[in-house]
Design a protein around this motif. Structure first.
Motif, mmCIF file in Angstrom:
data_model
loop_
_atom_site.group_PDB
_atom_site.id
_atom_site.type_symbol
_atom_site.label_atom_id
_atom_site.label_comp_id
_atom_site.label_asym_id
_atom_site.label_seq_id
_atom_site.Cartn_x
_atom_site.Cartn_y
_atom_site.Cartn_z
ATOM 1 N N MET A 185 -55.904 79.916 -42.864
ATOM 2 C CA MET A 185 -56.995 79.434 -42.026
ATOM 3 C C MET A 185 -56.791 79.913 -40.580
ATOM 4 O O MET A 185 -57.717 80.405 -39.935
ATOM 5 N N ALA A 188 -57.470 83.590 -40.264
ATOM 6 C CA ALA A 188 -58.887 83.901 -40.135
ATOM 7 C C ALA A 188 -59.355 83.648 -38.706
ATOM 8 O O ALA A 188 -60.113 84.436 -38.132
ATOM 9 N N GLN A 192 -60.796 86.631 -36.273
ATOM 10 C CA GLN A 192 -62.129 86.486 -35.708
ATOM 11 C C GLN A 192 -62.068 86.628 -34.181
ATOM 12 O O GLN A 192 -62.903 87.290 -33.564
ATOM 13 N N GLN A 217 -61.594 94.132 -43.762
ATOM 14 C CA GLN A 217 -62.520 93.202 -43.138
ATOM 15 C C GLN A 217 -62.683 93.441 -41.639
ATOM 16 O O GLN A 217 -63.725 93.141 -41.075
ATOM 17 N N GLN C 277 -67.408 89.172 -45.189
ATOM 18 C CA GLN C 277 -67.939 87.817 -45.326
ATOM 19 C C GLN C 277 -68.012 87.125 -43.975
ATOM 20 O O GLN C 277 -67.389 87.549 -43.009
ATOM 21 N N ARG C 278 -68.789 86.099 -43.908
ATOM 22 C CA ARG C 278 -68.776 85.193 -42.760
ATOM 23 C C ARG C 278 -67.862 84.051 -43.171
ATOM 24 O O ARG C 278 -68.280 83.153 -43.854
ATOM 25 N N PRO C 279 -66.605 84.106 -42.793
ATOM 26 C CA PRO C 279 -65.725 83.045 -43.257
ATOM 27 C C PRO C 279 -66.128 81.697 -42.651
ATOM 28 O O PRO C 279 -66.633 81.630 -41.535
ATOM 29 N N GLU C 280 -65.897 80.687 -43.444
ATOM 30 C CA GLU C 280 -66.209 79.334 -42.975
ATOM 31 C C GLU C 280 -64.909 78.782 -42.389
ATOM 32 O O GLU C 280 -64.080 78.235 -43.118
#
Lengths: 323, 316, 333, 322
Positions: A185, A188, A192, A217, C277-280
């Motif tokens: 988590m 990610a 981002q 990605q 993807q658009r990760p949550e």
């Protein structure tokens, strides 16, 4: 002209027991402004060494040859002296394992402000203000600048390390396995953040990782390294859908995908030792498509499609091009 | 059982030379000049001590000339305050000094090693109790305690060895403990425990062999400390009065005013001998210790920098 | 070999394992209440022979403590652990010895899990020595057989090597072999491939798959959902000391019920660059297992939380649109 | 809130150590084979009556537990007994020597710390160069010398230039000196013993500073600092120095016991009338109360030094929490 051009970079390490380790063997790639570039490979393939060389952060046992052109200027020309002025101003870095990137006995804010003061960007109150802004930007409340590293969680420290890398508004951000020790988590979140920052600041990002899906990605283009050299480079889409080097294909096949249904297979064998001269193709002993020519002749990295290059003899034999 | 195809072995480079595992200590002695010199010097002194009666030119208890006679071709190091031959005294003195050094270091190794091993391995209450005890020993000033104990309990050689050993085991205990703490957390120790192995097995097969080289290193270093302690005790007049040791020779020269008659030969050699042995132990012990500390091997800052190579020809 | 009808190999029921938080001298004197790290806070699951169960979760979720509790390497505070029908929750160390033979563990780090001073031979024979099994000759044969099973053939090539002479994959194979010499019934694999290179991972996981088919029960601990989805029969997702979702691997991946599972699945990067993807991404980080939120432990980070979530601690139940055996602990399903 | 626990713990531990030291002091002196009168009052013309009187005076005829109680009570009043030789209270006898010793030991400490840190830092910074090699060899050389012997060597070499004994010129008062002449005279007397202590000790500091600095220079944050553009001296000054000087705080305290031992030897060599010489003479005179008193004071000072070091460490290292 590209922002960064690496031409035929070689790096050797003197070994304690005598002899040399040829860690990087003729790496060549380009990086355009604002581009997100991935450098992928397994442990010991020379990817970390390569980007450390971009900042001249090699140990004394290392020797280099080749060119690292930053805006057309070879920063490695005179070793330490020519590369030092560019550190953090033009090229900044997020290190592997941010846990240890901070001095444990100094406050986080102080350490982020340090390069600002050093490079004459801001001082005192102004530096503190900018540190606060940077921290807020990476999602840390500004007042945490007063904290010590051990008071931060792993994810927070990695964010702070990113803020520190942005202190001098560099053109290029090198990120060496920035999420390896982190939970999925948090990983990610960090990825981002990196993408968003690269867009906002117009940064060129070099992401070094062993994790193919992360590159898929995050990056526009990528290079796959094996045994100290780039075996294939090109748009990430092409690398996945039309690999032109067996290693790239097999590496994707060895990586399980959440929804994938194909067989996951390991690649038998292990990479060659880099303290010995390699004759022929370094991947030959593990390759499922090797043929006679691979034994004696080392393939060079050659263009194979638009923006894509591979170092494999199969590409010279039209009917043998792997699917 | 269903037969399945055997999984392919990684075809790793298996031509590596066959394992050659000489002892760690030996490899350091061979590999590092500092350690080689240390070991050779130590060996030389041990031989001198062993063969003292053969080597010594005179009987050290026989008056062979005038008081404080200067060095000459017959008496290379001159004579001391009693007219005894200094060289012979030095050679015989090596015996007591080295015996005290090695024996006391052994005592310290046994106590400190045991305490460190148990304390680090079992942790918890055992650790707390043992470490508190160690802390108490650390704060007692060493020489005053030796003074007091020697003054009150008598001054035989055994007593002196025991006193020194009992005072200087604390360093050993602490260093070994911290090493054991880290070895205990190693996965292979946990794996052996999960296997059902008992404490004794884990301690003797996995933990002790792992800390043994460090134990040797500290013990070599404590030989130096023990020799120091002996000279101090002797200097303060609390050594065994019947024995000749380097410490005793220094004390003799001092108390019989060798300085005021400029008899440097009575006072410089025993000190130099101590310096040589202590230096040898320190060099050997430190090399071993350094070789065991991987944190000393990396350096992100160095006077030397990476080099830029001229390219000869094209890439390989 | 069928196992239908037989009791499950491993049956864990409402297991609780917690560690005291040190209060310090001042804290004890001031009589502050003792606080606890609730590492495992009521975990139940079953594992049959010939089955691989993946325990998935982020660090600090209690998956490793669960494994250690099952192996009785740490003592639990409540709940029961039944191994092959026997309650082993409170066995003394004497009875545990026999049991240890039948349950083995392999660890994450193959560089650390072998004694660097032991040759492969000694590492493989040691478990047999500990349990006093076999003659010298029999032990040798066992060791060779175990090496073959893990794909290190011919054995003579490996028996006399030291760990530092082996590659990471080979070391992990030796570690597996060392647990196989005792012919265990249960194998716990704690992140067996996360320290290995991608190209050799599938080989190691293939061995585990092979062993599972030979009838071993395998409990795999991992943070990698892709691996779990690929190799495990069932997946149990843990969050803060609890299993929040459990079911057949494909059901959990294809039809996740718990919002935490959904979020976890959404952040797993895909191999294909076209499937960006658009990760949550969940807010914040996993809270400290000392201060577990009241009500549903996930509610402070939950994207679909409703006020009731603050009060109700949901049980693990079968949601309406899930298949049999697929459970989730969420009142919104 | 951070670390109150640490401070309390260290202080409580120090107090407990004091208690143990006091008890130990009692035990060592009374648990000797025979009793103190036989081993310590070895005067040739001691009559049995005198011995008996001595036993009574020391309270050795009473049960051990009662003796311990009396000992504690006296100690609580600051009473360390009377010296055998001068018949004065031990405390009175020790006061002046302590005042003489403090500045001398302080100077020795100063020399060793300054020299040690300097050599250690330079050696680590210039690792592998001649500076490193020379610094380490010199440090090792001095470190390998018995203190009393080094003292004697200095005496041989410099005995003619600097005063070789005493704490001040006995005739200086006749010269009606100004205050700074007194200070200079005191310093001149102090310099040789202090230098001996300092030279022997500095090697240990230098080696520790060097290796902890080398360790610090291998940390990842040093690589970060280099990447940030710091010069090599900047890295040493701003990052490595602070962390590598941390062990010195502990080491200075730990070597306090060592320096006290050295103090005895050095004061004996230079006849410097400090607490070390007092202890030395007490051993020779078999002055049992003096020895006990001095030993207790020395132990207590080491405990205090350790406590100070612990607290200092806490102040310097933000990671210490408890």
């Amino acid at each position: 002209m590209s922002l960064l051009e690496v031409k035929d970079l070689h790096i050797w390490f003197d070994l304690e027991r005598g002899g040399e380790l040829h860690a990087v063997q003729g790496v060549t790639f380009e990086l355009a402004a604002g581009e997100r570039f991935g450098l992928v490979g397994e442990s010991g393939c020379g990817k970390t060494t390569t980007i450390l060389a971009l900042m001249g952060l090699l140990p004394p046992s290392a020797s280099v040859s080749g060119q690292v052109l930053l805006d057309g200027v070879n920063v490695l020309a005179r070793g330490e002296r020519s590369v030092a002025p560019h550190r953090w101003r033009d090229v900044a870095m997020v290190f592997q394992g941010a846990m240890n990137a901070f001095n444990p006995v100094k406050r986080i804010g102080e350490q982020i402000a340090e390069p600002m003061e050093l490079h004459g960007i801001a001082e005192g109150r102004e530096a503190r203000r900018q540190v606060g802004e940077l921290l807020e930007r990476v999602g840390i409340p500004a007042e945490r600048a007063q904290r010590f590293p051990h008071e931060f969680s792993g994810g927070m420290r990695q964010r702070a390390a990113i803020a520190m890398a942005l202190a001098c508004k560099p053109k290029i951000l090198l990120a060496d396995e920035p999420t390896t020790a982190l939970d999925v988590m948090v990983q990610a979140q960090i990825l981002q953040l990196l993408v968003a920052l690269a867009d906002d600041f117009g940064l060129a990002l070099v992401l070094v990782t062993h994790d193919l899906p992360i590159v898929a990605q995050v990056c526009d283009r990528a290079a796959v390294m094996y045994a100290g050299e780039i075996v294939e480079s090109g748009p990430t889409d092409a690398l996945f859908h039309a690999p032109r080097h067996p290693y790239t294909r097999l590496l994707f096949a060895a990586t399980p995908d959440l929804y994938g249904t194909e067989e996951v297979a390991s690649i038998p064998g292990a990479p060659p030792r880099l303290d010995r001269t390699i004759t022929g193709c370094p991947f030959r002993p593990r390759c499922d498509r090797a043929f006679g020519r691979c034994v004696g002749e080392r393939p060079a990295l050659k263009p194979v499609a638009a923006g894509q290059a591979a170092a494999c003899h199969l590409n010279d034999v039209p009917q043998e091009v792997p699917a | 059982m269903t037969g399945t195809a055997p999984v392919l072995a990684d075809e790793q480079d298996l031509e590596a030379p066959p394992p050659r595992r000489g002892s760690f200590v030996w490899s350091v002695i061979k590999g590092q000049p500092q350690a080689t010199i240390g070991a050779l010097v130590l060996l030389a002194f041990v031989l001198v001590a062993l063969f003292a009666p053969v080597i010594a030119p005179y009987d050290p208890r026989e008056k062979v000339g005038d008081v404080f006679e200067a060095p000459s071709s017959e008496h290379w190091l001159g004579l001391d305050d009693g007219g005894f031959d200094m060289l012979s005294l030095m050679i015989y003195g090596a015996r007591v000094s080295l015996i005290v050094g090695f024996a006391a270091a052994l005592v310290a190794m046994l106590i400190g090693g045991t305490v460190g091993l148990l304390s680090g391995y079992f942790g918890g209450k055992t650790d707390t109790v043992l470490m508190r005890m160690t802390d108490y020993f650390i704060v007692i000033p060493d020489i005053p305690l030796m003074l007091v104990v020697a003054a009150i309990w008598g001054r035989s050689l055994t007593n002196i060895i025991l006193i020194i050993g009992v005072i200087y085991w604390t360093t050993t205990a602490r260093v070994i403990r911290s090493q054991v703490l880290s070895v205990r957390e190693r996965v292979y120790v946990q794996r052996t425990r999960a296997l059902g192995a008992g404490h004794w097995r884990i301690l003797s097969r996995h933990v002790l062999p792992q800390v043994a080289p460090l134990l040797v290193a500290i013990t070599v270093l404590s030989v130096a400390v023990a020799i120091f302690a002996e000279t101090a005790i002797a200097f303060l007049g609390l050594g065994d009065p019947t024995l000749i040791s380097w410490g005793k020779l220094i004390e003799n020269a001092f108390s019989r005013s060798a300085i005021s008659v400029d008899a440097w030969w009575a006072i410089v050699p025993p000190g130099l001998a101590v310096v040589a042995v202590v230096l040898a132990c320190t060099m050997l012990g430190r090399s071993l210790e350094d070789a065991l500390n991987p944190r000393l091997r990396v350096g992100h800052l160095s006077v030397r920098r990476f080099r830029v190579r001229e390219v000869e020809g094209k890439s390989l | 070999m069928t196992t239908n009808g037989a009791p499950p190999l491993l049956e864990v029921d409402s297991l609780v394992t917690r560690y005291p938080v040190p209060r310090g001298v001042v804290g004890s004197l001031a009589r502050q209440p003792q606080r606890w790290v609730h590492a495992v806070a009521g975990v139940s699951f079953r594992l049959r022979r010939g089955e691989m169960l993946a325990l998935v979760g982020e660090s600090g979720c209690g998956k490793t403590t669960t494994a250690q509790s099952v192996l009785r390497l740490v003592d639990s505070d409540a709940g029961t652990i039944r191994f092959d029908g026997t309650d082993i929750t409170a066995l003394g160390s004497g009875d545990l010895r026999g049991l240890r033979r039948r349950m083995q563990i392999i660890y994450q780090d193959p560089y650390e899990s072998l004694d660097p001073r032991f040759r492969v031979r000694r590492t493989l024979v040691e478990p047999l020595e500990v349990h006093g099994i076999g003659s010298k000759e029999e032990r040798r044969r066992e060791a060779e057989e175990a090496l073959r099973l893990t794909g290190l053939a011919p054995p003579e090539l490996f028996l006399d090597r030291y760990p530092h002479e082996l590659s990471g994959g080979q070391r992990q194979r030796v570690a597996i072999a060392a647990s196989l010499v005792l012919h265990p019934d249960l194998l716990i694999a704690d992140e067996p491939v996360s320290m290995l290179d991608v190209s050799v991972r599938a080989g190691i996981l293939g061995i585990l798959d092979d062993l599972r088919r030979r009838g071993l029960g395998i409990l795999m601990i991992t943070h990698d959902l892709s691996t779990a989805a690929r190799y495990a029969d069932r997946i149990a997702v843990m969050y803060l000391g609890r299993i929040v979702e459990e079911g057949a691997a494909r059901d959990v991946v294809a039809n996740p019920q718990h919002p935490y599972t959904q979020a976890l699945l959404s952040v797993v990067p895909k191999r294909d660059p076209r499937q960006r993807q658009r990760p949550e991404i969940l807010r914040g980080e996993t809270p400290n297992p000392v201060d577990v939120p009241r009500g549903c432990r996930f509610h402070p980070r939950c994207p679909i939380a409703i006020p009731e979530c603050r009060d109700v601690d949901p049980e693990l139940l079968q949601p309406s649109d899930a298949r049999a055996g697929h459970l989730a602990a969420c009142i919104r399903t | 809130m951070r670390g109150i626990d640490y401070v309390v713990k260290r202080t409580v531990f120090a107090l407990m150590t004091v208690l143990v030291a006091i008890t130990l002091n009692f035990v060592i002196f009374r648990a000797a084979p025979g009793d103190a009168t036989s081993s310590l009052a070895k005067c040739r013309n001691c009559t049995p009556e005198f011995r008996e009187a001595l036993r009574e005076e020391l309270g050795l005829d009473k049960p051990k537990l009662e003796q311990y109680w009396i000992y504690l009570k006296d100690l609580a009043h600051g009473d360390l007994g009377d010296s055998f030789v001068t018949r004065q209270p031990v405390w009175q006898e020790l006061k002046q020597p302590i005042l003489n010793t403090l500045p001398m030991v302080g100077l020795g400490y100063l020399i060793s710390i300054v020299l040690g840190v300097l050599v250690g830092v330079v050696a680590a910074w210039r690792r592998g160069t001649f500076l490193d090699w020379g610094g380490v060899s010199t440090a090792l050389f001095f470190y390998s010398m018995p203190q009393q012997w080094l003292g004697l060597m200095l005496l041989i070499l410099l005995g003619g230039v600097l005063p070789a004994s005493g704490v001040s010129d006995p005739f200086i008062d006749f010269l009606d000196p100004s205050w700074w002449e007194v200070v200079i005279d005191r310093l001149e007397h102090m310099i040789l013993p202090a230098a001996t202590l300092g030279l022997v000790l500095y090697g240990q500091y230098a080696l520790i500073v060097r290796s902890s600095m080398i360790e610090a220079l291998g940390e990842d944050y040093i690589m970060t600092a280099r990447a940030k553009g710091l010069s090599s001296w900047g890295i040493v000054r701003k990052h490595a120095l602070r962390t590598s000087l941390l062990p010195i705080a502990t080491l200075v305290a730990l070597t306090f016991g060592y320096i006290i031992g050295g103090d005895i030897l050095v004061e004996a060599v230079f006849s410097y009338p400090g607490i070390g010489l007092a202890t030395y003479e007490a051993v020779f005179d078999r002055d049992y109360p003096m020895l006990q008193g001095a030993f207790l004071l020395l132990t207590l000072s080491v405990i205090l030094a350790n406590l100070v070091a612990d607290l200092l460490y806490f102040k310097l290292d933000p990671r210490v929490t408890g």
